[in-house]
Design an enzyme around this catalytic site. Structure first.
Site, short mmCIF file in Angstrom:
data_model
loop_
_atom_site.label_atom_id
_atom_site.label_comp_id
_atom_site.label_asym_id
_atom_site.label_seq_id
_atom_site.Cartn_x
_atom_site.Cartn_y
_atom_site.Cartn_z
N ARG A 106 0.87 -1.19 0.00
CA ARG A 106 0.00 0.00 0.00
C ARG A 106 0.90 1.23 0.00
NH1 ARG A 106 -5.16 1.83 3.62
NH2 ARG A 106 -6.08 0.30 2.22
N HIS A 133 -7.54 0.69 -6.21
CA HIS A 133 -7.76 -0.07 -4.97
C HIS A 133 -8.51 -1.36 -5.30
CE1 HIS A 133 -7.90 -0.95 -0.86
NE2 HIS A 133 -8.81 -0.11 -0.41
N GLN A 136 -10.41 -3.81 -2.79
CA GLN A 136 -11.66 -3.26 -2.26
C GLN A 136 -12.85 -3.69 -3.12
OE1 GLN A 136 -12.34 -1.05 0.52
NE2 GLN A 136 -14.38 -1.71 -0.06
N ASP A 228 -17.16 7.49 -1.08
CA ASP A 228 -15.85 7.37 -0.43
C ASP A 228 -15.48 8.78 0.06
OD1 ASP A 228 -13.26 6.63 0.33
OD2 ASP A 228 -12.47 6.55 -1.70
N CYS A 269 -16.59 2.30 1.27
CA CYS A 269 -15.41 1.45 1.48
C CYS A 269 -14.81 1.64 2.87
CB CYS A 269 -14.36 1.73 0.41
SG CYS A 269 -13.84 3.46 0.36
N ARG A 297 -13.83 -7.73 3.02
CA ARG A 297 -12.43 -7.47 2.64
C ARG A 297 -11.57 -8.68 2.99
NH1 ARG A 297 -10.31 -2.65 2.26
NH2 ARG A 297 -8.86 -3.83 0.98
N1 CP Z 1 -11.24 0.32 2.83
C1 CP Z 1 -9.97 0.28 3.20
O1 CP Z 1 -9.05 0.06 2.39
O2 CP Z 1 -9.76 0.48 4.50
P1 CP Z 1 -8.34 0.66 5.22
O3 CP Z 1 -7.75 1.96 4.72
O4 CP Z 1 -8.65 0.69 6.68
O5 CP Z 1 -7.46 -0.49 4.84
N1 NVA Z 2 -9.84 6.90 -1.44
C1 NVA Z 2 -9.47 6.52 -0.10
C2 NVA Z 2 -9.74 5.08 0.12
C3 NVA Z 2 -9.46 4.58 1.50
C4 NVA Z 2 -9.69 3.12 1.65
C5 NVA Z 2 -8.03 6.84 0.16
O1 NVA Z 2 -7.20 6.62 -0.72
O2 NVA Z 2 -7.72 7.35 1.23
#
Ligand code: CP
Ligand code: NVA
Length: 312
Positions: A106, A133, A136, A228, A269, A297
């Site tokens: 990530r 992502h 997700q 989101d 999400c 998830r």
């Molecule tokens: N939805 C999601 O990716 O959550 P986190 O940022 O907590 O991993």
């Molecule tokens: N768009 C958001 C998603 C979090 C799971 C981010 O990147 O912070």
């Protein structure tokens, strides 16, 4: 279906049948876990979890998914390794690839996860970049199957920042799976034209429809409204401007009443900023399905690891 050795960087790399296979495997693993049956598909496998941004759901899903299948997860946070700072991604990738059997990443630029996959020679799973992502979206689709018993023909309207990682991946996933998708956001936050063009081709193949609009009336007929955060991780400085331009795109009762459908569900999400992209009331009303989505998830991420790395 044999996905062994494959990375999972974006849904662009996976066919409709392969996505369907992962969703079915996730359902199977979820049903088994409910009955207390765990597997040993990842026995003897070491899995690196690189996080350059914080995470609750993704981190816990990879950790628990890996341990449930007998593997060993190792968390590598930003302060733990020098990836991309003192040590190049290429070098870190080559080191980790010699020690680990799979790597979750990530971070920020999508190029980083691509480099990691190129140089590590082990499956690399994208746990979120600025652009995509994909894990997700598997959880979202498993949740939709549980709610509606199907994906094809559903109308999903994503409301909010239409060019963020979640919106991009939903656009790809929906057009691959035959879901009619609308991205509803101000013009300045529409997805890149190049991505829209690619997804329009997927939509022709799957028979789905794609609509990119700033017109709130587009929620009419929606089976699913998805939102989101207005500022993704790393964009916190843009908050004031985003709140200003996205205020009309809040998921609230007024917007929901425009669907004209009694059964419309709301997905998020998470994490959510209640009062911004969604009202407290709407969030709580749909909290059961939103937390099913969060739980899913884990089952879907476990399925990705088992499918691409598992012993059987
Ligand atoms: N939805 C999601 O990716 O959550 P986190 O940022 O907590 O991993
Ligand atoms: N768009 C958001 C998603 C979090 C799971 C981010 O990147 O912070």
């Amino acid at each position: 279906m044999n996905l062994k050795g494959r990375s999972f960087l974006t849904l662009k790399d996976y066919s409709r049948d392969e996505i369907e296979y992962l969703l079915n495997l996730a359902k199977e693993l979820k049903d088994k876990k409910r009955k207390g049956i765990l597997g040993d598909s990842l026995k003897g496998k070491n899995i690196a979890l690189i996080f350059k941004k914080p995470s609750t759901r993704t981190r816990c899903s990879f950790t628990i998914g890996c341990i449930d299948e007998g593997g060993h997860p190792e968390y590598l946070g930003s302060d733990d390794i020098q990836l991309g700072n003192k040590e190049s991604i290429e070098d870190t990738a080559r080191v980790l690839g010699r020690m680990f059997d799979g790597i979750q990443f990530r971070g920020f630029s999508h190029e980083s996860v691509e480099k990691l996959a190129k140089y590590s020679n082990v499956p690399v799973w994208n746990g979120l970049t600025d652009s995509y992502h994909p894990t997700q979206i598997l959880a979202d689709f498993l949740t939709l199957k549980e709610q509606f018993g199907k994906l094809e023909g559903l109308k999903l309207v994503y409301v909010g920042d239409g060019r963020n990682n979640v919106a991009n991946s939903l656009l790809i996933g929906s057009t691959k799976m035959g879901i009619d998708i609308t991205i509803l956001s101000p013009k300045s936050l529409w997805p890149q034209g190049e991505l829209i063009d690619v997804c329009k081709k997927y939509a022709i193949a799957s028979g789905s429809k794609v609509e990119i609009t700033d017109n709130l009336e587009a929620v009419e007929g929606a089976d699913v409204i998805y939102t989101d955060v207005w500022c993704s991780m790393g964009e916190e400085d843009l908050a004031a401007d985003r709140i200003k331009i996205l205020k009309p795109y809040q998921v609230n009762d007024e917007l929901l009443s425009k669907t004209g459908k009694a059964h419309t569900i709301v997905l998020h999400c998470l994490p959510a900023v209640k009062g911004n992209e969604i009202t407290y009331e709407v969030f709580e009303r749909f909290s059961n399905v939103i937390f099913d989505q969060a739980e899913n998830r884990m089952h879907t991420i476990k399925a990705i690891m088992v499918a691409t790395l598992g012993n059987k």
